[in-house]
Design a protein around this motif. Structure first.
Motif, mmCIF file in Angstrom:
data_model
loop_
_atom_site.group_PDB
_atom_site.id
_atom_site.type_symbol
_atom_site.label_atom_id
_atom_site.label_comp_id
_atom_site.label_asym_id
_atom_site.label_seq_id
_atom_site.Cartn_x
_atom_site.Cartn_y
_atom_site.Cartn_z
ATOM 1 N N LEU A 133 -23.957 13.082 128.645
ATOM 2 C CA LEU A 133 -23.442 13.400 127.309
ATOM 3 C C LEU A 133 -21.923 13.552 127.330
ATOM 4 O O LEU A 133 -21.239 13.084 126.416
ATOM 5 N N LEU A 134 -21.388 14.167 128.368
ATOM 6 C CA LEU A 134 -19.935 14.301 128.480
ATOM 7 C C LEU A 134 -19.264 12.933 128.614
ATOM 8 O O LEU A 134 -18.254 12.661 127.964
ATOM 9 N N SER A 135 -19.828 12.082 129.431
ATOM 10 C CA SER A 135 -19.272 10.750 129.633
ATOM 11 C C SER A 135 -19.305 9.927 128.349
ATOM 12 O O SER A 135 -18.317 9.285 127.974
ATOM 13 N N VAL A 136 -20.423 9.959 127.674
ATOM 14 C CA VAL A 136 -20.561 9.205 126.425
ATOM 15 C C VAL A 136 -19.658 9.795 125.348
ATOM 16 O O VAL A 136 -19.027 9.052 124.576
ATOM 17 N N ALA A 137 -19.544 11.116 125.303
ATOM 18 C CA ALA A 137 -18.659 11.746 124.317
ATOM 19 C C ALA A 137 -17.221 11.309 124.527
ATOM 20 O O ALA A 137 -16.498 11.037 123.564
ATOM 21 N N GLU A 138 -16.800 11.203 125.777
ATOM 22 C CA GLU A 138 -15.443 10.731 126.065
ATOM 23 C C GLU A 138 -15.243 9.326 125.489
ATOM 24 O O GLU A 138 -14.215 9.036 124.878
ATOM 25 N N GLU A 139 -16.225 8.459 125.664
ATOM 26 C CA GLU A 139 -16.150 7.101 125.116
ATOM 27 C C GLU A 139 -16.093 7.124 123.588
ATOM 28 O O GLU A 139 -15.234 6.477 122.979
ATOM 29 N N VAL A 140 -17.027 7.843 122.982
ATOM 30 C CA VAL A 140 -17.133 7.861 121.518
ATOM 31 C C VAL A 140 -15.909 8.513 120.891
ATOM 32 O O VAL A 140 -15.320 7.978 119.947
ATOM 33 N N PHE A 141 -15.488 9.675 121.416
ATOM 34 C CA PHE A 141 -14.279 10.317 120.894
ATOM 35 C C PHE A 141 -13.072 9.410 121.095
ATOM 36 O O PHE A 141 -12.202 9.321 120.232
ATOM 37 N N GLY A 142 -13.003 8.733 122.227
ATOM 38 C CA GLY A 142 -11.888 7.834 122.510
ATOM 39 C C GLY A 142 -11.833 6.652 121.559
ATOM 40 O O GLY A 142 -10.763 6.193 121.184
ATOM 41 N N LEU A 181 -11.795 17.862 132.229
ATOM 42 C CA LEU A 181 -10.511 17.204 132.462
ATOM 43 C C LEU A 181 -9.540 18.166 133.145
ATOM 44 O O LEU A 181 -8.871 17.813 134.121
ATOM 45 N N GLN A 182 -9.496 19.388 132.648
ATOM 46 C CA GLN A 182 -8.623 20.411 133.221
ATOM 47 C C GLN A 182 -8.967 20.666 134.680
ATOM 48 O O GLN A 182 -8.088 20.702 135.535
ATOM 49 N N ASP A 183 -10.241 20.842 134.967
ATOM 50 C CA ASP A 183 -10.664 21.113 136.344
ATOM 51 C C ASP A 183 -10.289 19.965 137.282
ATOM 52 O O ASP A 183 -9.837 20.198 138.408
ATOM 53 N N GLU A 184 -10.472 18.746 136.825
ATOM 54 C CA GLU A 184 -10.118 17.586 137.649
ATOM 55 C C GLU A 184 -8.619 17.551 137.929
ATOM 56 O O GLU A 184 -8.197 17.363 139.072
ATOM 57 N N GLN A 221 -8.216 7.611 128.526
ATOM 58 C CA GLN A 221 -9.060 7.827 127.351
ATOM 59 C C GLN A 221 -9.369 9.316 127.171
ATOM 60 O O GLN A 221 -9.258 9.845 126.067
ATOM 61 N N ALA A 222 -9.721 9.990 128.239
ATOM 62 C CA ALA A 222 -10.011 11.420 128.155
ATOM 63 C C ALA A 222 -8.767 12.195 127.730
ATOM 64 O O ALA A 222 -8.854 13.130 126.926
ATOM 65 N N TYR A 223 -7.622 11.787 128.250
ATOM 66 C CA TYR A 223 -6.388 12.476 127.908
ATOM 67 C C TYR A 223 -6.033 12.261 126.431
ATOM 68 O O TYR A 223 -5.572 13.169 125.754
ATOM 69 N N ARG A 224 -6.276 11.082 125.938
ATOM 70 C CA ARG A 224 -6.050 10.786 124.522
ATOM 71 C C ARG A 224 -6.953 11.660 123.658
ATOM 72 O O ARG A 224 -6.527 12.198 122.633
ATOM 73 N N SER A 262 -6.816 23.937 123.871
ATOM 74 C CA SER A 262 -5.559 23.377 124.383
ATOM 75 C C SER A 262 -4.692 24.455 125.019
ATOM 76 O O SER A 262 -4.077 24.225 126.066
ATOM 77 N N ARG A 263 -4.632 25.623 124.398
ATOM 78 C CA ARG A 263 -3.829 26.704 124.971
ATOM 79 C C ARG A 263 -4.340 27.085 126.356
ATOM 80 O O ARG A 263 -3.543 27.297 127.275
ATOM 81 N N ARG A 264 -5.664 27.155 126.527
ATOM 82 C CA ARG A 264 -6.226 27.466 127.855
ATOM 83 C C ARG A 264 -5.835 26.391 128.863
ATOM 84 O O ARG A 264 -5.462 26.692 129.996
ATOM 85 N N PHE A 265 -5.937 25.136 128.438
ATOM 86 C CA PHE A 265 -5.594 24.007 129.304
ATOM 87 C C PHE A 265 -4.141 24.114 129.753
ATOM 88 O O PHE A 265 -3.834 24.041 130.944
#
Length: 176
Positions: free
Chosen positions: A14-23, A64-67, A102-105, A118-121
């Protein structure tokens, strides 16, 4: 989709697909239904893992932050001069954004949707960038009155604008 489900657990899918769809469609034009359809899972399955689209987005940013923090931690924990750590950290940070464009976008769009995420990141990134600066002050490489937070913010700002200009807006790649 059955093949995708066997490659990892459902939450990761779901996370991977969400990255694609949101992107592809942006946060606002993406729906839980479209993410579920592409992932090949039922909406009920989605809600076993995430309370809503915002929770999914938050988890995506956290991933993304953890990576990114992991990549920077490797550089900053090496036995190197603090100046070298900062130089290498800049390269690794920008390379990470290039590879996860894509994830960063998606993250950048979401800054205005869920500002606390975003503030936490950014707080975590500032703390990570402060480490080699603090080390440099302790070792006498940098002046003792260096404002570590201001310098960490300046480095992060530089990275952000270089990434936006060369990797996001025009995607032409960074010049050497």
């Amino acid at each position: 989709m059955a093949e995708r489900l066997t490659l990892g657990n459902t939450r990761e899918l779901l996370l991977s697909v969400a990255e694609e769809v949101f992107g592809e469609h942006g946060f606002h034009r993406s729906s839980v239904s479209s993410i579920c359809r592409r992932a090949g899972v039922a909406r009920a399955t989605f809600y076993q893992y995430f309370a809503d689209k915002e929770a999914l987005y938050s988890a995506l940013v956290e991933q993304l932050q953890d990576e990114l923090l992991g990549h920077l931690a490797q550089v900053f924990s090496a036995s190197l001069d603090p100046k070298v750590k900062i130089t290498r950290g800049l390269g690794h940070h920008l390379q990470f954004i290039r590879l996860r464009r894509q994830a960063y976008r998606v993250f950048r769009e979401g800054e205005f949707i869920l500002p606390e995420v975003s503030r936490r990141f950014y707080r975590a990134l500032i703390a990570q960038w402060a480490k080699p600066l603090e080390e440099g002050v302790r070792e006498g490489v940098f002046r003792p009155d260096l404002d570590v937070e201001i310098c960490a913010l300046a480095i992060l700002g530089m990275v952000e604008f270089l990434a936006m200009r060369y990797l996001i807006w025009e995607a032409e790649g960074l010049p050497e």
